[in-house]
Write a protein that holds these residues in place. Structure first.
Motif, PDB file in Angstrom:
ATOM      1  N   ASP A 109     -39.819   8.663  28.496  1.00 36.64           N
ATOM      2  CA  ASP A 109     -38.928   8.561  27.596  1.00 36.64           C
ATOM      3  C   ASP A 109     -39.034   7.563  27.183  1.00 36.64           C
ATOM      4  O   ASP A 109     -38.665   7.486  25.821  1.00 36.64           O
ATOM      5  CB  ASP A 109     -37.637   9.360  28.738  1.00 36.64           C
ATOM      6  CG  ASP A 109     -38.069  10.492  28.895  1.00 36.64           C
ATOM      7  OD1 ASP A 109     -38.235  11.486  28.876  1.00 36.64           O
ATOM      8  OD2 ASP A 109     -37.202  10.762  30.098  1.00 36.64           O
ATOM      9  N   MET A 110     -38.880   5.911  27.255  1.00 33.46           N
ATOM     10  CA  MET A 110     -38.845   5.262  27.038  1.00 33.46           C
ATOM     11  C   MET A 110     -39.671   5.157  25.801  1.00 33.46           C
ATOM     12  O   MET A 110     -39.582   4.372  24.408  1.00 33.46           O
ATOM     13  CB  MET A 110     -38.530   3.650  28.175  1.00 33.46           C
ATOM     14  CG  MET A 110     -38.707   2.888  26.938  1.00 33.46           C
ATOM     15  SD  MET A 110     -39.386   1.510  28.586  1.00 33.46           S
ATOM     16  CE  MET A 110     -37.754   1.671  29.144  1.00 33.46           C
ATOM     17  N   LYS A 112     -40.967   7.378  24.382  1.00 30.43           N
ATOM     18  CA  LYS A 112     -41.025   8.392  23.372  1.00 30.43           C
ATOM     19  C   LYS A 112     -40.447   7.537  22.442  1.00 30.43           C
ATOM     20  O   LYS A 112     -40.316   7.990  21.032  1.00 30.43           O
ATOM     21  CB  LYS A 112     -41.034   9.527  23.434  1.00 30.43           C
ATOM     22  CG  LYS A 112     -41.478  10.477  24.711  1.00 30.43           C
ATOM     23  CD  LYS A 112     -40.714  11.481  24.798  1.00 30.43           C
ATOM     24  CE  LYS A 112     -42.571  12.925  25.419  1.00 30.43           C
ATOM     25  NZ  LYS A 112     -41.888  13.722  25.666  1.00 30.43           N
ATOM     26  N   GLU A 113     -38.659   7.233  23.449  1.00 29.60           N
ATOM     27  CA  GLU A 113     -37.690   6.127  21.815  1.00 29.60           C
ATOM     28  C   GLU A 113     -38.142   5.480  21.826  1.00 29.60           C
ATOM     29  O   GLU A 113     -38.164   5.362  20.691  1.00 29.60           O
ATOM     30  CB  GLU A 113     -36.646   6.143  23.459  1.00 29.60           C
ATOM     31  CG  GLU A 113     -35.654   5.303  22.587  1.00 29.60           C
ATOM     32  CD  GLU A 113     -34.465   5.019  23.759  1.00 29.60           C
ATOM     33  OE1 GLU A 113     -33.449   4.445  23.279  1.00 29.60           O
ATOM     34  OE2 GLU A 113     -34.550   4.900  24.650  1.00 29.60           O
ATOM     35  N   MET A 114     -39.243   4.429  21.689  1.00 27.36           N
ATOM     36  CA  MET A 114     -39.450   3.198  21.244  1.00 27.36           C
ATOM     37  C   MET A 114     -40.728   3.789  20.605  1.00 27.36           C
ATOM     38  O   MET A 114     -40.811   2.654  19.616  1.00 27.36           O
ATOM     39  CB  MET A 114     -40.467   2.213  21.918  1.00 27.36           C
ATOM     40  CG  MET A 114     -39.884   1.492  23.295  1.00 27.36           C
ATOM     41  SD  MET A 114     -41.070   0.805  24.205  1.00 27.36           S
ATOM     42  CE  MET A 114     -41.515  -0.201  22.939  1.00 27.36           C
ATOM     43  N   PHE A 116     -40.331   7.099  18.166  1.00 29.94           N
ATOM     44  CA  PHE A 116     -39.341   7.242  17.756  1.00 29.94           C
ATOM     45  C   PHE A 116     -38.354   5.407  16.708  1.00 29.94           C
ATOM     46  O   PHE A 116     -38.893   5.824  15.269  1.00 29.94           O
ATOM     47  CB  PHE A 116     -38.113   8.153  18.195  1.00 29.94           C
ATOM     48  CG  PHE A 116     -37.629   8.153  17.326  1.00 29.94           C
ATOM     49  CD1 PHE A 116     -37.225   9.196  16.154  1.00 29.94           C
ATOM     50  CD2 PHE A 116     -36.196   7.412  16.977  1.00 29.94           C
ATOM     51  CE1 PHE A 116     -36.447   9.866  15.219  1.00 29.94           C
ATOM     52  CE2 PHE A 116     -34.866   7.886  16.481  1.00 29.94           C
ATOM     53  CZ  PHE A 116     -35.205   8.419  15.180  1.00 29.94           C
ATOM     54  N   TYR A 117     -38.682   4.685  17.204  1.00 29.71           N
ATOM     55  CA  TYR A 117     -37.941   3.700  16.804  1.00 29.71           C
ATOM     56  C   TYR A 117     -38.750   2.669  15.486  1.00 29.71           C
ATOM     57  O   TYR A 117     -38.883   2.861  14.678  1.00 29.71           O
ATOM     58  CB  TYR A 117     -36.771   2.667  17.475  1.00 29.71           C
ATOM     59  CG  TYR A 117     -37.317   0.975  17.440  1.00 29.71           C
ATOM     60  CD1 TYR A 117     -35.301   1.086  16.713  1.00 29.71           C
ATOM     61  CD2 TYR A 117     -37.689   0.216  17.441  1.00 29.71           C
ATOM     62  CE1 TYR A 117     -34.961  -0.323  16.300  1.00 29.71           C
ATOM     63  CE2 TYR A 117     -37.315  -0.618  17.082  1.00 29.71           C
ATOM     64  CZ  TYR A 117     -36.476  -1.015  16.852  1.00 29.71           C
ATOM     65  OH  TYR A 117     -35.451  -2.588  16.042  1.00 29.71           O
TER      66      TYR A 117
END
Length: 343
Positions: A109-110, A112-114, A116-117
């Protein structure tokens, strides 16, 4: 069928225990009558003893063979589990797998978030730089096609090119500053200075910009002198960003930007308040993000780098402080932060 010596010994032991109980009952059968309570009590106690012995033996066998199987499959287990104690049972192994799965899910999840960021960050940078670059390209093409011969066009276009280059440099400088803050490379040069004097100087610097927007800047303070202990250059940048934003969004005929300073709990509280367009409630949590703009339709060529409030947040966090914002849409906004009071 595979022969297991330990299982055989356990079965022999259980058989011996049952034979012993049979022998005891057979030897004592003449001592009890068919209705004697002592007979039934002895029978119940013997059954309980046999159940306990059976449970202990079976539990021992399960644990023993379970650990042997875990040792056999240890070569294919993840390192996080393989490096642990070798005497795990199946329950403990299951918990290890559950914890590992939770850890991996969190890491995915982290990531994926990174990702996206990262995509959003690159997209924002390209969007910010595209406008001044295209502007420069357009003016240069015009000059190359003969516009340079016309002195009026040449001077006007060179001036606009200079502004676009300056905007690009500001974006790069602000990006570099944020990256340094996030990597912990910024060193604060703290000193003792009069915050009110800095604010008055800032008002003088921004006076021309305020006049263009028909805006009045006012300082309200509880004391003429307000000494603080902080990085003077970086706090001035905080004030410059906050006051400039307040002037830009003070789109009223009688626009006013009020800067207040007062001492609270051994700190100096600074408030920058305007009576401009304000900020919508759903936008408040995001205004300190990189490149986030309160007014989506705002012409980027007229604005700054879109990094001003993000820089403000990082500077204050480097000082161990935070910034707060309050706003009512179409009525105004107020930004507030604290600085350590000098002794």
């Amino acid at each position: 069928m595979k022969f297991y010596r330990l299982t055989f010994l356990a079965s022999v032991f259980l058989t011996a225990v049952m034979l012993l109980l049979v022998y005891v009952f057979d030897s004592a059968k003449h001592s009890f009558s068919e209705t004697n309570k002592q007979f039934f009590q002895t029978l119940i106690i013997s059954a309980l003893i046999l159940s306990v012995i059976n449970y202990l033996v079976v539990d021992f066998l399960f644990n023993f063979y379970g650990k042997r199987q875990i040792q056999k499959i240890s070569t294919i287990l993840p390192e996080e589990i393989r490096d642990e104690e070798s005497n795990l049972n199946f329950k403990q192994l299951s918990q290890k797998f559950t914890d590992l799965n939770l850890k991996n899910t969190t890491e995915i999840d982290m990531m994926k978030e990174m990702e996206f960021y990262r995509k959003e960050y690159i997209g924002n940078i390209s969007h910010e730089m595209k406008t001044p670059l295209f502007t420069i390209q357009g003016y240069v093409d015009t000059l190359l096609e003969g516009g340079v011969e016309n002195l009026a066009i040449r001077d006007k276009y060179l001036e606009r090119i200079d502004k676009s280059v300056e905007r690009l440099l500001n974006i790069v400088k602000d990006l570099d500053m944020i990256n340094q803050f996030e990597s912990g490379e910024i060193i604060l040069n703290k000193s003792r200075f009069d915050l009110n004097e800095m604010i008055r100087e800032m008002i003088d610097v921004l006076d021309l910009e305020a006049q263009k927007k028909n805006t009045k800047i006012v300082l309200q303070t509880t004391s003429n002198l307000m000494f603080v202990n902080a990085d003077q250059q970086k706090i001035s940048q905080v004030l410059l960003n906050l006051i400039s934003n307040a002037i830009y969004y003070s789109n009223r005929e009688s626009a006013t930007v009020t800067i207040k300073t007062k001492v609270e709990n051994h700190k100096v509280l600074v408030e920058v308040e305007d009576n401009g367009m304000g900020i919508k409630a759903e936008m408040l949590p995001r205004i300190f993000e990189r490149f986030y703009r309160i007014e989506s339709s705002r012409n980027r060529s007229d604005g700054g780098s879109g990094l001003g409030l993000a820089i403000v947040k990082h500077i204050l966090e480097a000082h161990g402080e935070s910034i707060a914002v309050e706003s009512v849409y179409l009525e105004g906004a107020k930004f507030s932060f604290s600085v350590a009071k000098a002794i």
